[in-house]
Motif scaffolding. Structure first.
Motif, PDB file in Angstrom:
ATOM      1  N   UNK A 118       0.840  -1.204   0.000  1.00  0.00           N
ATOM      2  CA  UNK A 118       0.000   0.000   0.000  1.00  0.00           C
ATOM      3  C   UNK A 118       0.874   1.251   0.000  1.00  0.00           C
ATOM      4  N   UNK A 119       1.938   1.243   0.773  1.00  0.00           N
ATOM      5  CA  UNK A 119       2.847   2.391   0.802  1.00  0.00           C
ATOM      6  C   UNK A 119       3.397   2.676  -0.597  1.00  0.00           C
ATOM      7  N   UNK A 120       3.775   1.631  -1.312  1.00  0.00           N
ATOM      8  CA  UNK A 120       4.288   1.772  -2.679  1.00  0.00           C
ATOM      9  C   UNK A 120       3.222   2.347  -3.602  1.00  0.00           C
ATOM     10  N   UNK A 121       2.004   1.821  -3.516  1.00  0.00           N
ATOM     11  CA  UNK A 121       0.935   2.297  -4.392  1.00  0.00           C
ATOM     12  C   UNK A 121       0.556   3.744  -4.090  1.00  0.00           C
ATOM     13  N   UNK A 122       0.555   4.103  -2.823  1.00  0.00           N
ATOM     14  CA  UNK A 122       0.273   5.493  -2.444  1.00  0.00           C
ATOM     15  C   UNK A 122       1.340   6.394  -3.041  1.00  0.00           C
ATOM     16  N   UNK A 123       2.575   5.966  -2.948  1.00  0.00           N
ATOM     17  CA  UNK A 123       3.689   6.742  -3.480  1.00  0.00           C
ATOM     18  C   UNK A 123       3.592   6.890  -5.002  1.00  0.00           C
ATOM     19  N   UNK A 124       3.319   5.770  -5.694  1.00  0.00           N
ATOM     20  CA  UNK A 124       3.176   5.817  -7.153  1.00  0.00           C
ATOM     21  C   UNK A 124       2.030   6.734  -7.562  1.00  0.00           C
ATOM     22  N   UNK A 125       0.901   6.585  -6.898  1.00  0.00           N
ATOM     23  CA  UNK A 125      -0.272   7.418  -7.216  1.00  0.00           C
ATOM     24  C   UNK A 125       0.073   8.896  -7.054  1.00  0.00           C
ATOM     25  N   UNK A 126       0.721   9.231  -5.944  1.00  0.00           N
ATOM     26  CA  UNK A 126       1.086  10.627  -5.697  1.00  0.00           C
ATOM     27  C   UNK A 126       2.075  11.161  -6.708  1.00  0.00           C
ATOM     28  N   UNK A 127       3.050  10.343  -7.079  1.00  0.00           N
ATOM     29  CA  UNK A 127       4.059  10.796  -8.033  1.00  0.00           C
ATOM     30  C   UNK A 127       3.473  10.987  -9.424  1.00  0.00           C
ATOM     31  N   UNK A 128       2.629  10.057  -9.836  1.00  0.00           N
ATOM     32  CA  UNK A 128       1.981  10.220 -11.147  1.00  0.00           C
ATOM     33  C   UNK A 128       1.056  11.433 -11.149  1.00  0.00           C
ATOM     34  N   UNK A 129       0.323  11.610 -10.063  1.00  0.00           N
ATOM     35  CA  UNK A 129      -0.594  12.754  -9.970  1.00  0.00           C
ATOM     36  C   UNK A 129       0.184  14.064 -10.036  1.00  0.00           C
ATOM     37  N   UNK A 130       1.280  14.151  -9.296  1.00  0.00           N
ATOM     38  CA  UNK A 130       2.088  15.371  -9.288  1.00  0.00           C
ATOM     39  C   UNK A 130       2.707  15.624 -10.661  1.00  0.00           C
ATOM     40  N   UNK A 131       3.241  14.572 -11.274  1.00  0.00           N
ATOM     41  CA  UNK A 131       3.842  14.726 -12.587  1.00  0.00           C
ATOM     42  C   UNK A 131       2.809  15.250 -13.580  1.00  0.00           C
ATOM     43  N   UNK A 132       1.643  14.642 -13.582  1.00  0.00           N
ATOM     44  CA  UNK A 132       0.595  15.050 -14.531  1.00  0.00           C
ATOM     45  C   UNK A 132       0.139  16.485 -14.296  1.00  0.00           C
ATOM     46  N   UNK A 133       0.185  16.940 -13.055  1.00  0.00           N
ATOM     47  CA  UNK A 133      -0.172  18.333 -12.767  1.00  0.00           C
ATOM     48  C   UNK A 133       0.839  19.299 -13.378  1.00  0.00           C
ATOM     49  N   UNK A 134       2.107  18.902 -13.431  1.00  0.00           N
ATOM     50  CA  UNK A 134       3.139  19.745 -14.026  1.00  0.00           C
ATOM     51  C   UNK A 134       3.236  19.584 -15.542  1.00  0.00           C
ATOM     52  N   UNK A 135       2.758  18.474 -16.067  1.00  0.00           N
ATOM     53  CA  UNK A 135       2.846  18.180 -17.502  1.00  0.00           C
ATOM     54  C   UNK A 135       1.661  18.828 -18.226  1.00  0.00           C
ATOM     55  N   UNK A 136       1.712  20.134 -18.341  1.00  0.00           N
ATOM     56  CA  UNK A 136       0.582  20.917 -18.873  1.00  0.00           C
ATOM     57  C   UNK A 136       0.208  20.542 -20.307  1.00  0.00           C
ATOM     58  N   UNK A 137       1.214  20.255 -21.143  1.00  0.00           N
ATOM     59  CA  UNK A 137       0.918  19.967 -22.550  1.00  0.00           C
ATOM     60  C   UNK A 137       0.809  18.468 -22.832  1.00  0.00           C
ATOM     61  N   UNK A 138       0.984  17.640 -21.801  1.00  0.00           N
ATOM     62  CA  UNK A 138       0.789  16.198 -21.952  1.00  0.00           C
ATOM     63  C   UNK A 138       1.845  15.483 -22.776  1.00  0.00           C
ATOM     64  N   UNK A 139       3.043  16.072 -22.882  1.00  0.00           N
ATOM     65  CA  UNK A 139       4.080  15.449 -23.712  1.00  0.00           C
ATOM     66  C   UNK A 139       4.991  14.499 -22.926  1.00  0.00           C
ATOM     67  N   UNK A 140       4.731  14.338 -21.621  1.00  0.00           N
ATOM     68  CA  UNK A 140       5.533  13.434 -20.817  1.00  0.00           C
ATOM     69  C   UNK A 140       6.849  14.029 -20.351  1.00  0.00           C
ATOM     70  N   UNK A 141       6.992  15.344 -20.471  1.00  0.00           N
ATOM     71  CA  UNK A 141       8.211  16.031 -20.055  1.00  0.00           C
ATOM     72  C   UNK A 141       7.820  17.217 -19.183  1.00  0.00           C
ATOM     73  N   UNK A 142       8.503  17.361 -18.047  1.00  0.00           N
ATOM     74  CA  UNK A 142       8.269  18.525 -17.193  1.00  0.00           C
ATOM     75  C   UNK A 142       9.587  19.201 -16.880  1.00  0.00           C
ATOM     76  N   UNK A 143       9.509  20.467 -16.531  1.00  0.00           N
ATOM     77  CA  UNK A 143      10.691  21.213 -16.139  1.00  0.00           C
ATOM     78  C   UNK A 143      10.417  21.783 -14.750  1.00  0.00           C
ATOM     79  N   UNK A 144      11.328  21.480 -13.807  1.00  0.00           N
ATOM     80  CA  UNK A 144      11.185  21.951 -12.433  1.00  0.00           C
ATOM     81  C   UNK A 144      12.473  22.611 -11.980  1.00  0.00           C
ATOM     82  N   UNK A 145      12.350  23.632 -11.158  1.00  0.00           N
ATOM     83  CA  UNK A 145      13.542  24.150 -10.504  1.00  0.00           C
ATOM     84  C   UNK A 145      13.743  23.364  -9.212  1.00  0.00           C
TER      85      UNK A 145
END
Length: 156
Positions: A118-145
């Motif tokens: 469950x800890x792993x799945x919670x972590x994966x869910x959160x990471x995918x959710x966060x990535x998708x929030x930053x991936x505005x154009x949906x190209x699978x690439x984000x830029x973060x400082x």
């Protein structure tokens, strides 16, 4: 009404004790903190009733997948079965990431217990959710400082 990580840990322990399909002591405090970080949409550091309901729905779905692979009812699955469980939950990973999951969440026999699962799945869910929030154009690439990266990874 809102619940903190310690309260969530006690609630989950009581609920899981009543359901003896999976032998577990409940979830660790760290897992409960991760659950709150995942579902805390209002930024309070606690879960309100709606957030808890959403979390419970996720846990029930992930539990269903876990039980499907825990054929011997040992309350653990092999790291190989974990790969299939991850795929069944909708996460698409590569071999290197599956190896990282095994190193991080499996015991010395390469088995993963329910809490770690469950800890792993919670972590994966959160990471995918966060990535998708930053991936505005949906190209699978984000830029973060560096500050955005730290904020993203510290609370997940």
């Amino acid at each position: 009404m809102q619940i903190c990580a310690n309260e969530l840990m006690m609630i989950m322990k009581n609920v899981l004790a009543k359901h003896n399909e999976i032998k577990t002591e409940g979830f660790s405090l760290e897992t409960c903190r991760s659950m709150i970080a995942l579902m805390d949409t209002d930024g309070t550091g606690k879960l309100n009733l709606q957030e808890f309901k959403h979390l419970w729905k996720k846990i029930k779905e992930w539990q269903r997948i876990f039980k499907q692979y825990d054929k011997d009812k040992s309350s653990s699955i092999s790291s190989f079965e974990m790969r299939n469980a991850v795929n069944d939950a909708g996460f698409q990973l590569n071999r290197q990431l599956y190896d990282i999951i095994a190193m991080r969440y499996a015991d010395e026999h390469l088995n993963i217990d329910f809490d770690s699962y469950i800890c792993c799945f919670v972590r994966l869910e959160g990471m995918f959710r966060a990535f998708n929030a930053f991936d505005k154009d949906g190209d699978g690439i984000i830029k973060l400082n560096v500050l955005e990266w730290l904020q993203l990874t510290l609370y997940s």
